[in-house]
Design a protein around this motif. Structure first.
Motif, PDB file in Angstrom:
ATOM      1  N   VAL A 176       0.847  -1.187   0.000  1.00 19.40           N
ATOM      2  CA  VAL A 176       0.000   0.000   0.000  1.00 19.40           C
ATOM      3  C   VAL A 176       0.883   1.237   0.000  1.00 19.40           C
ATOM      4  O   VAL A 176       1.934   1.276   0.645  1.00 19.40           O
ATOM      5  CB  VAL A 176      -0.957   0.001   1.216  1.00 19.40           C
ATOM      6  CG1 VAL A 176      -0.181  -0.060   2.530  1.00 19.40           C
ATOM      7  CG2 VAL A 176      -1.878   1.213   1.201  1.00 19.40           C
ATOM      8  N   LEU A 177       0.447   2.262  -0.730  1.00 17.98           N
ATOM      9  CA  LEU A 177       1.209   3.506  -0.833  1.00 17.98           C
ATOM     10  C   LEU A 177       0.814   4.456   0.291  1.00 17.98           C
ATOM     11  O   LEU A 177      -0.366   4.795   0.440  1.00 17.98           O
ATOM     12  CB  LEU A 177       0.958   4.173  -2.189  1.00 17.98           C
ATOM     13  CG  LEU A 177       1.722   5.473  -2.461  1.00 17.98           C
ATOM     14  CD1 LEU A 177       3.231   5.215  -2.506  1.00 17.98           C
ATOM     15  CD2 LEU A 177       1.233   6.133  -3.749  1.00 17.98           C
ATOM     16  N   LEU A 178       1.796   4.903   1.084  1.00 15.82           N
ATOM     17  CA  LEU A 178       1.550   5.868   2.157  1.00 15.82           C
ATOM     18  C   LEU A 178       1.683   7.279   1.617  1.00 15.82           C
ATOM     19  O   LEU A 178       2.340   7.513   0.589  1.00 15.82           O
ATOM     20  CB  LEU A 178       2.540   5.640   3.303  1.00 15.82           C
ATOM     21  CG  LEU A 178       2.516   4.237   3.936  1.00 15.82           C
ATOM     22  CD1 LEU A 178       3.551   4.143   5.047  1.00 15.82           C
ATOM     23  CD2 LEU A 178       1.123   3.909   4.457  1.00 15.82           C
ATOM     24  N   PRO A 179       1.089   8.275   2.271  1.00 17.57           N
ATOM     25  CA  PRO A 179       1.171   9.664   1.792  1.00 17.57           C
ATOM     26  C   PRO A 179       2.602  10.180   1.646  1.00 17.57           C
ATOM     27  O   PRO A 179       2.855  11.098   0.867  1.00 17.57           O
ATOM     28  CB  PRO A 179       0.403  10.440   2.866  1.00 17.57           C
ATOM     29  CG  PRO A 179      -0.552   9.449   3.431  1.00 17.57           C
ATOM     30  CD  PRO A 179       0.181   8.141   3.420  1.00 17.57           C
ATOM     31  N   TRP A 183       6.109   2.835   0.035  1.00 17.14           N
ATOM     32  CA  TRP A 183       5.209   1.683  -0.047  1.00 17.14           C
ATOM     33  C   TRP A 183       5.409   0.814   1.181  1.00 17.14           C
ATOM     34  O   TRP A 183       6.538   0.511   1.553  1.00 17.14           O
ATOM     35  CB  TRP A 183       5.496   0.863  -1.305  1.00 17.14           C
ATOM     36  CG  TRP A 183       5.123   1.556  -2.583  1.00 17.14           C
ATOM     37  CD1 TRP A 183       5.909   2.390  -3.316  1.00 17.14           C
ATOM     38  CD2 TRP A 183       3.875   1.458  -3.277  1.00 17.14           C
ATOM     39  NE1 TRP A 183       5.239   2.830  -4.428  1.00 17.14           N
ATOM     40  CE2 TRP A 183       3.973   2.277  -4.435  1.00 17.14           C
ATOM     41  CE3 TRP A 183       2.679   0.765  -3.041  1.00 17.14           C
ATOM     42  CZ2 TRP A 183       2.932   2.412  -5.344  1.00 17.14           C
ATOM     43  CZ3 TRP A 183       1.637   0.899  -3.944  1.00 17.14           C
ATOM     44  CH2 TRP A 183       1.755   1.714  -5.084  1.00 17.14           C
ATOM     45  N   GLU A 184       4.308   0.419   1.819  1.00 17.85           N
ATOM     46  CA  GLU A 184       4.369  -0.464   2.980  1.00 17.85           C
ATOM     47  C   GLU A 184       3.750  -1.808   2.619  1.00 17.85           C
ATOM     48  O   GLU A 184       2.604  -1.871   2.148  1.00 17.85           O
ATOM     49  CB  GLU A 184       3.639   0.155   4.168  1.00 17.85           C
ATOM     50  CG  GLU A 184       3.655  -0.730   5.417  1.00 17.85           C
ATOM     51  CD  GLU A 184       3.078  -0.022   6.619  1.00 17.85           C
ATOM     52  OE1 GLU A 184       3.687   0.959   7.063  1.00 17.85           O
ATOM     53  OE2 GLU A 184       2.000  -0.442   7.099  1.00 17.85           O
ATOM     54  N   GLU A 185       4.510  -2.873   2.863  1.00 18.10           N
ATOM     55  CA  GLU A 185       4.015  -4.226   2.631  1.00 18.10           C
ATOM     56  C   GLU A 185       3.413  -4.762   3.921  1.00 18.10           C
ATOM     57  O   GLU A 185       4.060  -4.726   4.971  1.00 18.10           O
ATOM     58  CB  GLU A 185       5.172  -5.119   2.165  1.00 18.10           C
ATOM     59  CG  GLU A 185       4.764  -6.547   1.861  1.00 18.10           C
ATOM     60  CD  GLU A 185       5.944  -7.391   1.436  1.00 18.10           C
ATOM     61  OE1 GLU A 185       5.778  -8.626   1.331  1.00 18.10           O
ATOM     62  OE2 GLU A 185       7.049  -6.829   1.221  1.00 18.10           O
ATOM     63  N   VAL A 186       2.182  -5.242   3.836  1.00 14.16           N
ATOM     64  CA  VAL A 186       1.486  -5.717   5.026  1.00 14.16           C
ATOM     65  C   VAL A 186       0.934  -7.121   4.769  1.00 14.16           C
ATOM     66  O   VAL A 186       0.656  -7.500   3.628  1.00 14.16           O
ATOM     67  CB  VAL A 186       0.339  -4.764   5.435  1.00 14.16           C
ATOM     68  CG1 VAL A 186       0.889  -3.423   5.882  1.00 14.16           C
ATOM     69  CG2 VAL A 186      -0.654  -4.578   4.278  1.00 14.16           C
ATOM     70  N   ARG A 269       9.243  -1.894   4.160  1.00 16.17           N
ATOM     71  CA  ARG A 269       9.012  -0.596   3.533  1.00 16.17           C
ATOM     72  C   ARG A 269       9.829  -0.537   2.244  1.00 16.17           C
ATOM     73  O   ARG A 269      10.966  -1.017   2.193  1.00 16.17           O
ATOM     74  CB  ARG A 269       9.420   0.537   4.472  1.00 16.17           C
ATOM     75  CG  ARG A 269       8.591   0.635   5.760  1.00 16.17           C
ATOM     76  CD  ARG A 269       7.239   1.250   5.497  1.00 16.17           C
ATOM     77  NE  ARG A 269       6.377   1.259   6.657  1.00 16.17           N
ATOM     78  CZ  ARG A 269       6.313   2.259   7.555  1.00 16.17           C
ATOM     79  NH1 ARG A 269       7.131   3.290   7.444  1.00 16.17           N
ATOM     80  NH2 ARG A 269       5.462   2.191   8.554  1.00 16.17           N
ATOM     81  N   TYR A 270       9.256   0.085   1.196  1.00 15.40           N
ATOM     82  CA  TYR A 270       9.929   0.259  -0.085  1.00 15.40           C
ATOM     83  C   TYR A 270      10.038   1.749  -0.374  1.00 15.40           C
ATOM     84  O   TYR A 270       9.036   2.466  -0.377  1.00 15.40           O
ATOM     85  CB  TYR A 270       9.147  -0.404  -1.219  1.00 15.40           C
ATOM     86  CG  TYR A 270       9.063  -1.905  -1.138  1.00 15.40           C
ATOM     87  CD1 TYR A 270       9.868  -2.706  -1.935  1.00 15.40           C
ATOM     88  CD2 TYR A 270       8.164  -2.524  -0.269  1.00 15.40           C
ATOM     89  CE1 TYR A 270       9.780  -4.096  -1.870  1.00 15.40           C
ATOM     90  CE2 TYR A 270       8.068  -3.906  -0.199  1.00 15.40           C
ATOM     91  CZ  TYR A 270       8.880  -4.682  -1.002  1.00 15.40           C
ATOM     92  OH  TYR A 270       8.799  -6.046  -0.939  1.00 15.40           O
ATOM     93  N   SER A 271      11.246   2.204  -0.625  1.00 16.66           N
ATOM     94  CA  SER A 271      11.459   3.606  -0.954  1.00 16.66           C
ATOM     95  C   SER A 271      12.626   3.701  -1.926  1.00 16.66           C
ATOM     96  O   SER A 271      13.715   3.191  -1.648  1.00 16.66           O
ATOM     97  CB  SER A 271      11.765   4.423   0.309  1.00 16.66           C
ATOM     98  OG  SER A 271      11.950   5.784  -0.003  1.00 16.66           O
ATOM     99  N   ARG A 275      14.156  -2.115  -0.508  1.00 19.06           N
ATOM    100  CA  ARG A 275      13.261  -2.773   0.432  1.00 19.06           C
ATOM    101  C   ARG A 275      13.940  -2.849   1.795  1.00 19.06           C
ATOM    102  O   ARG A 275      15.061  -3.349   1.923  1.00 19.06           O
ATOM    103  CB  ARG A 275      12.916  -4.185  -0.036  1.00 19.06           C
ATOM    104  CG  ARG A 275      11.947  -4.936   0.888  1.00 19.06           C
ATOM    105  CD  ARG A 275      11.682  -6.328   0.328  1.00 19.06           C
ATOM    106  NE  ARG A 275      10.614  -7.015   1.049  1.00 19.06           N
ATOM    107  CZ  ARG A 275      10.794  -7.774   2.137  1.00 19.06           C
ATOM    108  NH1 ARG A 275      12.038  -7.958   2.617  1.00 19.06           N
ATOM    109  NH2 ARG A 275       9.775  -8.358   2.718  1.00 19.06           N
ATOM    110  N   THR A 276      13.256  -2.345   2.837  1.00 26.27           N
ATOM    111  CA  THR A 276      13.779  -2.389   4.202  1.00 26.27           C
ATOM    112  C   THR A 276      12.851  -3.233   5.059  1.00 26.27           C
ATOM    113  O   THR A 276      11.713  -2.841   5.336  1.00 26.27           O
ATOM    114  CB  THR A 276      13.879  -0.981   4.802  1.00 26.27           C
ATOM    115  OG1 THR A 276      14.678  -0.153   3.948  1.00 26.27           O
ATOM    116  CG2 THR A 276      14.503  -1.034   6.190  1.00 26.27           C
ATOM    117  N   PRO A 277      13.299  -4.419   5.496  1.00 30.17           N
ATOM    118  CA  PRO A 277      12.438  -5.269   6.324  1.00 30.17           C
ATOM    119  C   PRO A 277      12.075  -4.582   7.640  1.00 30.17           C
ATOM    120  O   PRO A 277      12.891  -3.885   8.245  1.00 30.17           O
ATOM    121  CB  PRO A 277      13.301  -6.511   6.567  1.00 30.17           C
ATOM    122  CG  PRO A 277      14.322  -6.498   5.473  1.00 30.17           C
ATOM    123  CD  PRO A 277      14.590  -5.052   5.196  1.00 30.17           C
TER     124      PRO A 277
END
Length: 667
Positions: A176-179, A183-186, A269-271, A275-277
């Motif tokens: 999901v894309l945060l403001p 991107w946060e993977e859940v 988190r993806y930025s 990718r950062t676990p």
């Protein structure tokens, strides 16, 4: 609310007066000094405190310390939540409101990405023509996709949508894309729900899965396994209790993902393509080892609050398992915020709640648990336009502090000469026969004046010079220094009640100096200094204070022979640095602006005709308007107050009454 972990006045013992010197006799008052922190004349307010967060429940650093001492997680929880019972509950689904509050839900394409609406479940297409999916609008919501050009287009293949849409994947995770653009993977089902006219993003996931994104973000995964286990139980209990309350209230979510609840960061988190676990195998193991374990009190889930550090003393709360007691484990591991020191710009409190220019903080009450009197419960902010009462937590927030357990000192020097501890500056003066008199400050603003003098010492006529040393020894009380005819300087430590704790020699060889004044922290090294004029060279000199003695004088100006009086009002021109005023025999007044580094950066004439005054000096902000003032005794015996503008001049002068003949003020 939980606090994220990254996120005494000590009595000073003075030596006795040097043998052979007869000290002036003193009288002391029994009044208690108030816990008042005035605005410093220059520099910052130094804050020393304990802990990080509210201090209720478990200290995370304390749990770490306890684990290193061999305590298993059950004993750690028993210490921080006394009287509670461990029990096991099921792996319920929890609804997590994500920090996605921009009015839509945007998810990334993925193999097996499906959308469920009131019409049923549809697997969404993939390929270069579909770069993102978005739910927006209100009931019914609408579903769009972003094409290869970046344009959003409506998607009609999902049928009637209704007020809620659910995204799932065959792999079990959704991005999901945060403001913020991250991107946060859940893990779980991602719901886009119309709430109060806009779409909110809510994750539905089993609570044990949810904890995988919580525990490593509330406690470092590198910490001891038993501390991680204790954190897992506390986080699970906190979430389950929060969930129960939210569902009973009919809320659209069970818990949030920020420090306002407890931090949840998903799987990764993806930025920028990186990718950062956010999960960790070590915390996964702790969660698994305590699967389903929660804490109850009399059969009810407890409010398992926790904070980074309690500073060595747990804080009491509203529940019977939230008690105040010493914590031997918080601080057992190096690096903890058990004790900390920071500095605050006093300007941060200007105009807070309409008080105008900040003048002082008055601590009104504390918990009484631990040193320093414990956490601040209530305080008052005083300014030139009014006052405002605040709680300790509100003051903590205003100052940006780690906790409400702190003390404050004016590190730039307490410029107000409040000798009796009533929060008003006073006048000290020598009368006939060597009596030392204290004239207490009364009133404020235009009604400010001084009460009748009371004798606080005798035998002070042996001093050739007597001047205020500000808070020379750093104990929070103003002090004075006297010079004997043989050139020795003696320090008198104020007790904050109109008397002296002790006295001792701090210098010698001062026979050829005149116009002594306490300069405040003239060079900003944390200690008040002394200025004087060398009669042999006509140089202005500074003797830097150490908090104990004075250093060898250093020249900071030449050609000061015409100056007969020095006055140190503190910050007179409003630049945040202590200044100096000089008066010539002809009555000309000059302002010498300090540079904050022990020298003078500028000078200008600000008055004339002052030769009619028998004495001119300053006690800082006499009338409480936030700007430094001057006092002067006319040769007729009248006392005058010259109210400073705060920008290097005077805006008004007031006659405070007569009867000041033969009064020699301690300047």
């Amino acid at each position: 609310m939980n606090s994220h972990p990254w996120l005494r006045r000590a009595a000073i013992r003075l030596t006795a007066l040097v043998a052979g010197v007869v000290a002036p006799a003193t009288f002391t008052s029994s009044a208690q000094a108030a816990e008042v922190v005035p605005r410093p004349s220059a520099g910052q307010i130094t804050v020393t405190g304990h802990g990080y967060g509210h201090g209720r429940g478990m200290s995370q650093w304390g749990a770490y310390g306890a684990a290193t001492k061999g305590l298993p997680y059950a004993q750690i929880l028993g210490f921080y939540y006394p009287g509670t019972t461990r029990t096991t509950i099921g792996n319920d689904t929890i609804r997590v409101a994500l920090s996605d509050e921009d009015g839509d839900t945007v998810v990334a394409p993925a193999a097996g990405l499906a959308v469920t609406t009131k019409a049923g479940t549809v697997t969404l297409p993939t390929g270069t023509a579909y770069t993102a999916w978005r739910v927006s609008g209100t009931g019914p919501v609408k579903l769009d996709y972003k094409d290869a050009t970046g344009a959003w287009k409506p998607y009609s293949g999902a049928g009637t949508l209704g007020a809620e849409v659910t995204f799932t994947t065959t792999g079990g995770t959704v991005r999901v894309l945060l403001p913020s653009g991250t991107w946060e993977e859940v893990r779980g089902q991602l719901h886009a729900v119309a709430v109060s006219g806009r779409v909110r993003t809510v994750l539905h996931t089993p609570i044990e899965t949810y904890l995988r994104g919580v525990v490593p973000n509330e406690m470092p995964a590198s910490w001891h396994g038993q501390a991680l286990a204790a954190q897992s139980v506390a986080a699970r209990t906190y979430a389950q209790a929060y969930r129960q309350r939210q569902r009973a209230a009919g809320s659209w979510y069970d818990i949030c993902d920020t420090v306002q609840c407890q931090v949840f960061a998903g799987v990764a988190r993806y930025s920028g393509g990186t990718r950062t676990p956010q999960e960790d195998p070590r915390t996964d193991a702790a969660i698994g080892a305590t699967a389903g374990v929660v804490l109850t009190y009399n059969g009810v889930l407890v409010n398992a609050e926790f904070s980074a550090s309690n500073g060595g003393w747990t804080a009491a709360g509203a529940q019977p398992y939230q008690v105040a007691k010493a914590d031997p484990y918080d601080g057992a591991v190096s690096g903890s915020p058990t004790t900390w020191t920071t500095q605050v710009n006093p300007a941060n409190l200007d105009n807070v709640r309409g008080i105008g220019r900040f003048r002082q903080v008055v601590i009104l009450s504390r918990t009484g648990s631990g040193d320093q009197g414990g956490r601040v419960l209530t305080a008052r902010l005083d300014g030139d336009a009014g006052s405002a009462d605040v709680t300790g937590e509100q003051l903590r927030s205003l100052l940006g502090l780690r906790s409400s357990w702190f003390t404050m000192t004016s590190s730039g020097g307490n410029d107000a000469r409040d000798f009796d501890g009533d929060s008003r500056p006073d006048v000290l003066a020598r009368g006939t026969g060597g009596d030392l008199l204290l004239f207490p400050g009364t009133g404020s603003g235009s009604s400010q004046s001084f009460g009748a003098g009371r004798r606080i010492g005798v035998g002070w006529d042996g001093m050739v010079d007597l001047f205020s040393a500000r808070d020379f020894n750093g104990d929070g009380n103003p002090d004075i220094v006297g010079r004997l005819g043989d050139g020795r300087l003696f320090f008198y430590a104020g007790n904050g009640r109109g008397g002296w704790v002790n006295q001792y020699q701090i210098g010698n060889g001062w026979t050829h100096y005149r116009a002594f004044v306490g300069a405040g922290d003239w060079n900003r090294d944390g200690h008040p200094d002394v200025l004087a004029i060398d009669t042999a060279t006509n140089q202005l000199v500074i003797s830097m204070g150490t908090g104990r003695v004075l250093r060898v004088p250093v020249a900071i100006g030449t050609s000061w022979g015409a100056i007969v009086r020095l006055v140190t009002p503190g910050d007179f021109d409003g630049d945040g640095k202590d200044d100096l005023i000089g008066i010539t025999a002809a009555g000309d007044m000059w302002l010498y602006s300090g540079d904050g580094a022990g020298r003078i950066r500028d000078q200008r004439q600000i008055g004339r005709g002052w030769d009619v005054m028998a004495s001119v000096w300053s006690i800082g902000d006499a009338d409480g308007d936030g700007a430094a003032d001057l006092l002067a005794i006319h040769k007729s015996g009248d006392l005058w107050r010259y109210t400073g503008t705060g920008t290097g001049g005077f805006r008004v002068y007031s006659n405070l009454g007569g009867g000041w003949v033969n009064r020699l003020p301690v300047a």
